[in-house]
Structure formats: C-alpha cells, structure tokens
Write an enzyme that holds these catalytic residues in place. Structure first.
Site, PDB file in Angstrom:
ATOM      1  CE1 TYR A   1      -4.544  -1.831   5.068  1.00 30.28           C
ATOM      2  CE2 TYR A   1      -3.519   0.212   4.341  1.00 30.28           C
ATOM      3  CZ  TYR A   1      -4.134  -0.988   4.054  1.00 30.28           C
ATOM      4  OH  TYR A   1      -4.323  -1.354   2.744  1.00 30.28           O
TER       5      TYR A   1
ATOM      6  CB  SER B   1      -0.894   0.006   1.249  1.00 30.48           C
ATOM      7  OG  SER B   1      -1.535   1.262   1.421  1.00 30.48           O
TER       8      SER B   1
END
Length: 254
Positions: free
Chosen positions: A151, A138
């Site tokens: 995250y 990501s």
C-alpha cells in the site's frame, strides 16, 4: 467561492467513502459529476443521493485497472474539467508476508488504475482547454507505517506521478496535486475492524482514532472539502503539491 458551476468532474471510486463525499460535495457546488465505480450498486446510490438534492450525476461501471474499460468510459464522458483519482484498495502485510498475487493486485488498481485514468483523461482535459487533477495519495507515502508494504509502495508511486504530471502539463493549463489523508472513518474501516477484530471493534476503533494526535479519525466530508478547494479556481496558483490532511499524524506524533 469554490463554485464548480458549468464544470464536468470525474470521480473514480465515487460510490462510497471519500469518493462519495467528494461526488456529493462537487454536485452541491454545481458540477456535473461522473462517477466511475466497479460497484454499480454503490454508484447508483450516490447518483440517487445527488439527483434527489437537485444535482447532476452519471454513473459509469468501469474497472480502472483495465485500460480498455477506462478509455471507453472517458470517451463517452468527453471533454472534462476535473479528474479525481480516488479509487483504490488496501492491503495489510510486510515485504515478506505480501504474496506476489496481492502485490500485483494492489499495484494494478492503485498505480496502474491511476495511470489509466491519467492516460484517458488528459486528452479530454486538453479538449476543455485545461483543468485540474487531484490524486488520492496517503500519509503511507510519507512515513513508515507497520504492515503496509505494498500500500505504501503504491501511494509513493501516486505521489511521484503527481509531480511528473504537474511538471509535464504546466503550459497546457492542467494542474495536478495530491491529497494525503491519515485514517478516515469510512465503511471500509468498519468492515476491516469487523473482519479482523471480532468482538473488539470498539476497542480497536478507539486505538486507531487515538493514533492521530488530534484524537480522532477524519470524516470523509473533511477530505472532500480539501479536494474541492484544490479543484476550484481559488487554488489556481497551486500545482505539484501534496497536502497531508492527517490530524497532526506526520508532524506531531512523537
């Protein structure tokens, strides 16, 4: 170009969003697709879409956070050519607002889940005389994002694992790369907006879309196209790389 004919591919989290788009595209390109999913309903829907179009797909109900489940599943699948580590969960919070329970939950799926699949898949890739691994990282691993503490932590780990695996299996014909999307319009995004911004969904969707310099979110099929390239023979000289697919988010935001 980009044919996967005769290849067996495993896509974790292949029942929805990006994973579903990858599974459908892989099948269109000739792969036999094995979908690993916690949601049997989502996996079955993806398999139905693929088989209705004449493709080959099999669903496997499996919790990637459980090594025993993962080993059992990969042993059933056998020798394979492609692994896409896509399964993951999101979380919103800072370091001092993320509970231990939430931290452990995200790490268990997003980090240990990737490790479990690598651990189980590499012997099966070796049995096929080599293959390709694509990990879903990501932009959160590359830039500071607000309220994405655990995250970001998890996706940073995925990127590091990608490099480690790419290095360790260079001489076994196993390539490993990662893909780092910015915001992608998936059912998760719609559910997130509905739960967190009731009555303001359209406004917040526009705001999140405009955070990409290109002016919109990605579509799952756009991420799938990059994963297809990295999984195909056309990318045979590429390993140990991360590919941001971010609408200019990393380099063009100012």
């Amino acid at each position: 170009m980009f044919s996967l004919a005769g290849k067996k591919a495993v896509v974790t989290g292949g029942g929805s969003g990006i994973g579903r788009a990858i599974s459908v595209l892989f099948a269109q390109q000739g792969a036999e697709v094995h979908i690993i999913e916690l949601s049997e309903e989502n996996a079955a829907a993806t398999v139905q879409e693929i088989t209705a179009a004449g493709g080959k797909a099999v669903a496997h109900s499996c919790n990637v956070a459980s090594q025993a489940d993962v080993l059992d599943t990969f042993n059933k699948i056998g020798a394979l050519n492609i692994l896409v580590n896509n399964a993951g969960i999101a979380h919103i919070g800072k370091a001092d607002t993320t509970s231990e329970e939430d931290f452990d939950r995200v790490i268990k799926v997003n980090v240990k889940g990737v490790y479990n699949c690598l651990y189980a898949a590499i012997p099966q890739l070796r049995a096929a005389k080599g293959g390709v691994i694509v990990n879903m990282a990501s932009i959160a691993a590359l830039v500071g994002l607000s309220d994405r503490f655990v995250y970001s932590t998890a996706k940073g780990a995925v990127m590091a694992m990608t490099l480690s695996v790419a290095r360790d299996y260079l001489h076994e014909n196993i390539r490993c790369n990662s893909v780092s999307p910015a915001r992608v319009h998936t059912p998760f995004v719609d559910g997130f907006l509905k739960n967190n911004y009731p009555g303001r969904e359209a406004e917040m969707f526009e705001k999140l879309s405009k955070s990409q310099p290109i002016g919109r979110m990605a579509e799952p099929k756009e991420i799938a196209a990059l994963v297809l390239y990295l999984s195909s023979d056309e990318s045979s000289f590429i390993t140990g790389c991360d590919y941001p697919i971010d609408g200019g988010f990393i380099k063009l935001n100012s």
